[in-house]
Design a protein around this motif. Structure first.
Motif, PDB file in Angstrom:
ATOM      1  N   THR A  30      -5.382   5.454  -2.490  1.00  0.00           N
ATOM      2  CA  THR A  30      -6.797   5.212  -2.643  1.00  0.00           C
ATOM      3  C   THR A  30      -7.385   5.838  -1.360  1.00  0.00           C
ATOM      4  OG1 THR A  30      -6.213   3.320  -3.819  1.00  0.00           O
ATOM      5  CG2 THR A  30      -8.443   3.405  -2.772  1.00  0.00           C
ATOM      6  N   TRP A  31      -7.130   5.548  -0.411  1.00  0.00           N
ATOM      7  CA  TRP A  31      -7.619   6.398   0.886  1.00  0.00           C
ATOM      8  C   TRP A  31      -7.866   7.583   0.705  1.00  0.00           C
ATOM      9  CZ3 TRP A  31      -6.325  10.151   4.445  1.00  0.00           C
ATOM     10  CH2 TRP A  31      -7.315  10.058   5.535  1.00  0.00           C
ATOM     11  N   ARG A  32      -6.727   8.642   0.271  1.00  0.00           N
ATOM     12  CA  ARG A  32      -6.808   9.957   0.029  1.00  0.00           C
ATOM     13  C   ARG A  32      -7.969  10.286  -0.942  1.00  0.00           C
ATOM     14  NH1 ARG A  32      -1.345   9.749   0.001  1.00  0.00           N
ATOM     15  NH2 ARG A  32      -1.285  10.379  -2.301  1.00  0.00           N
ATOM     16  N   ILE A  33      -8.105   9.594  -1.956  1.00  0.00           N
ATOM     17  CA  ILE A  33      -9.116   9.865  -2.766  1.00  0.00           C
ATOM     18  C   ILE A  33     -10.601  10.069  -2.422  1.00  0.00           C
ATOM     19  CG2 ILE A  33     -10.499   9.108  -5.281  1.00  0.00           C
ATOM     20  CD1 ILE A  33      -7.391   8.525  -6.059  1.00  0.00           C
ATOM     21  N   VAL A  34     -10.874   8.669  -1.664  1.00  0.00           N
ATOM     22  CA  VAL A  34     -11.928   8.677  -0.942  1.00  0.00           C
ATOM     23  C   VAL A  34     -12.487   9.573   0.096  1.00  0.00           C
ATOM     24  CG1 VAL A  34     -13.512   6.836   0.435  1.00  0.00           C
ATOM     25  CG2 VAL A  34     -11.839   6.053  -1.713  1.00  0.00           C
ATOM     26  N   ASN A  35     -11.185   9.848   0.845  1.00  0.00           N
ATOM     27  CA  ASN A  35     -11.308  10.803   2.078  1.00  0.00           C
ATOM     28  C   ASN A  35     -11.851  12.280   1.552  1.00  0.00           C
ATOM     29  OD1 ASN A  35     -11.180  11.307   4.969  1.00  0.00           O
ATOM     30  ND2 ASN A  35      -9.529  12.751   4.036  1.00  0.00           N
ATOM     31  N   ARG A  36     -11.424  12.401   0.312  1.00  0.00           N
ATOM     32  CA  ARG A  36     -11.962  13.605  -0.082  1.00  0.00           C
ATOM     33  C   ARG A  36     -12.997  13.916  -1.072  1.00  0.00           C
ATOM     34  NH1 ARG A  36      -7.528  13.781  -3.333  1.00  0.00           N
ATOM     35  NH2 ARG A  36      -8.548  13.131  -5.426  1.00  0.00           N
ATOM     36  N   TRP A  48     -12.499   6.585   9.584  1.00  0.00           N
ATOM     37  CA  TRP A  48     -11.899   6.414   8.297  1.00  0.00           C
ATOM     38  C   TRP A  48     -10.467   6.466   8.466  1.00  0.00           C
ATOM     39  CZ3 TRP A  48     -12.730   3.541   4.151  1.00  0.00           C
ATOM     40  CH2 TRP A  48     -12.034   4.104   3.030  1.00  0.00           C
ATOM     41  N   TRP A  49      -9.859   7.189   9.306  1.00  0.00           N
ATOM     42  CA  TRP A  49      -8.286   7.386   9.557  1.00  0.00           C
ATOM     43  C   TRP A  49      -7.847   5.903  10.095  1.00  0.00           C
ATOM     44  CZ3 TRP A  49      -4.311   9.960   8.112  1.00  0.00           C
ATOM     45  CH2 TRP A  49      -3.174   9.808   8.788  1.00  0.00           C
ATOM     46  N   ALA A  69      -6.136  -5.678  -0.279  1.00  0.00           N
ATOM     47  CA  ALA A  69      -6.088  -4.747   0.978  1.00  0.00           C
ATOM     48  C   ALA A  69      -7.059  -3.634   0.790  1.00  0.00           C
ATOM     49  CB  ALA A  69      -4.893  -4.238   1.618  1.00  0.00           C
ATOM     50  N   ILE A  70      -7.056  -3.086  -0.571  1.00  0.00           N
ATOM     51  CA  ILE A  70      -7.755  -1.925  -0.780  1.00  0.00           C
ATOM     52  C   ILE A  70      -9.419  -2.201  -1.001  1.00  0.00           C
ATOM     53  CG2 ILE A  70      -8.313  -0.145  -2.897  1.00  0.00           C
ATOM     54  CD1 ILE A  70      -5.186  -0.211  -3.577  1.00  0.00           C
ATOM     55  N   GLU A  71      -9.623  -3.294  -1.568  1.00  0.00           N
ATOM     56  CA  GLU A  71     -10.937  -3.831  -1.650  1.00  0.00           C
ATOM     57  C   GLU A  71     -11.563  -4.156  -0.313  1.00  0.00           C
ATOM     58  OE1 GLU A  71     -10.495  -6.155  -5.915  1.00  0.00           O
ATOM     59  OE2 GLU A  71     -10.183  -7.395  -4.269  1.00  0.00           O
ATOM     60  N   LYS A  72     -10.787  -4.496   0.573  1.00  0.00           N
ATOM     61  CA  LYS A  72     -11.481  -4.764   2.022  1.00  0.00           C
ATOM     62  C   LYS A  72     -11.584  -3.572   2.739  1.00  0.00           C
ATOM     63  CE  LYS A  72     -10.554  -7.215   6.324  1.00  0.00           C
ATOM     64  NZ  LYS A  72      -9.440  -8.086   7.212  1.00  0.00           N
ATOM     65  N   MET A  73     -10.860  -2.339   2.477  1.00  0.00           N
ATOM     66  CA  MET A  73     -10.890  -0.937   2.831  1.00  0.00           C
ATOM     67  C   MET A  73     -12.285  -0.597   2.196  1.00  0.00           C
ATOM     68  SD  MET A  73      -8.086   2.127   2.772  1.00  0.00           S
ATOM     69  CE  MET A  73      -8.313   2.006   1.073  1.00  0.00           C
ATOM     70  N   LEU A  74     -12.349  -0.731   0.954  1.00  0.00           N
ATOM     71  CA  LEU A  74     -13.441  -0.097   0.515  1.00  0.00           C
ATOM     72  C   LEU A  74     -14.852  -0.749   0.786  1.00  0.00           C
ATOM     73  CD1 LEU A  74     -12.306   0.440  -3.072  1.00  0.00           C
ATOM     74  CD2 LEU A  74     -12.491   2.049  -1.400  1.00  0.00           C
TER      75      LEU A  74
END
Length: 402
Positions: A30-36, A48-49, A69-74
């Motif tokens: 998930t992080w990689r998709i958003v990062n890109r 973001w890292w 955890a993903i929802e909190k990150m987003l």
């Protein structure tokens, strides 16, 4: 002695890296998709890292903890349109742009300023439309659940359900303090996006009326068929009704604009590097007959792309109220466990380079909305429709005088 110490440090033993778990892999994916792909390369002015490292170091015991955890990150992005779609939510979203669903028939969003769950538009003919729920109404509760505690997709999930089952919405009407509890019976929501009819209210020229309710996968074909059929029936002018159309597929908005435009740009897109892309007209229009477009506060997203393209290219005049103001573009990404990710990847500008996000598009002729029953839409009781008819007839009168 110093040389020996250096030798020991350089050649010293290092513990092997810990194997990454399946849960951590999903967070990292998930992080990689958003990062890109994410539009804002500052990621809401945060490291973001560091956000990734904090999320991935958690002891995630199961998939639900991973989703949290993903929802909190987003959520740290402060962008309600960039969100995780769990497998059932992702399937429902895919169905809503290509087939049918069951529920109450509301398109919803989180208000950009207040964060409240807000109605973008009811789907034409749905249970929500039948009871008179309107754009900009706020949904305070769904059954016993306060919407302050629900994500956008959780709210949508609570409103969907089997045909014949009931759900109670606590609704605060737009611009009032009035609060109502409304019980709705869920039903099958038909997603046929187009209603078309030849109208002969005017003795000057017959008018082709086309109401487009959603930019689904078959919307372009349906609008093209409607234009061709109405042309054969003798339509000399057209009214395109985009009121309460909450949008849908960007490509459908672009392709439908191309059905009306002779040349020019449909829309500009701006990515994270500020690079402009554009969608341009590629073929002759299906008709060059005069066109008026009806818009209101429920006209959003792809509807605004279409309305802005027709207005800025001087192809049509807009009649009604200022539009919703959603100028961000999302792409959907598959995740490895069957869930999906909606990510804001760009913003759009109208052909005259207007950024309409949170601002909307101002119509050429402002006519306030009037509460109408379904059977009163596009009739003598509909002041916006009547204003569009008068506008088209005045164009014919000027042409005759010339």
């Amino acid at each position: 002695m110093i040389i020996l110490q250096l030798t020991l440090i350089i050649g010293g033993w290092t513990a092997p890296a810990m194997a990454i778990t399946e849960e951590q892999k999903l967070v990292s994916e998930t992080w990689r998709i958003v990062n890109r792909a994410y539009l804002d390369e500052t990621f809401n002015h945060q490291n973001w890292w560091f956000i990734r490292e904090k999320a991935i170091r958690q002891n995630l015991k199961n998939r639900e903890e991973t989703y949290s955890a993903i929802e909190k990150m987003l959520a740290s992005l402060d962008d309600p349109f960039t969100r995780l779609l769990k497998p059932n939510q992702y399937r429902s979203l895919q169905v809503s742009t290509s087939g049918e669903l069951t529920g109450v028939g509301l398109q919803i969003a989180l208000d950009a300023e207040t964060g409240q769950l807000t109605v973008v538009a009811p789907i034409d003919g749905s249970p929500a439309a039948e009871v008179g729920i309107q754009p900009r109404d706020r949904i305070l509760k769904i059954d016993q659940f306060s919407t302050d505690e629900l994500t956008l997709d959780e709210a949508a999930t609570h409103m969907r359900g089997p045909i014949g089952s009931t759900v109670t919405l606590t609704v605060q009407r737009f611009d009032t303090t009035e609060i109502e509890e409304i019980e709705l019976v869920r039903d099958r929501i038909a997603l046929n996006p187009v209603f078309a009819q030849l109208r002969s209210e005017s003795s000057v020229a017959p008018i082709g009326y086309i109401r487009l309710s959603q930019f689904s996968a078959n919307a372009t074909e349906e609008v093209a068929n409607a234009i061709q059929t109405l042309d054969k029936q003798g339509a000399k002018a057209y009214i395109l009704d985009l009121r309460n159309n909450p949008g849908g597929l960007l490509q459908a908005g672009v392709e439908i604009a191309r059905l009306w435009l002779n040349d020019g740009t449909v829309v500009y897109t701006v990515n994270r590097q500020g690079v402009l892309g554009s969608f341009d007209v590629v073929s002759p229009p299906l008709t060059q007959a005069p066109l008026a477009v009806l818009v209101n506060q429920g006209t959003a997203s792809a509807s605004e792309i279409l309305a802005g393209a027709l207005q800025d290219n001087l192809r049509a005049q807009l009649v009604g109220e200022k539009t919703f103001g959603k100028g961000l573009i999302q792409s959907l990404f598959d995740l490895s466990d069957g869930s999906g990710l909606a990510v804001t990847v760009a913003k759009y500008e109208t052909p005259n380079h207007h950024d309409i996000h949170k601002l909307g598009i101002k119509p050429d002729k402002i006519v306030p909305t009037k509460a109408l029953t379904r059977n009163q839409i596009a009739t003598d009781a509909d002041p916006q429709y009547q204003a569009a008819v008068e506008l088209l007839m005045s164009e014919f009168a000027l042409a005759d005088a010339a």
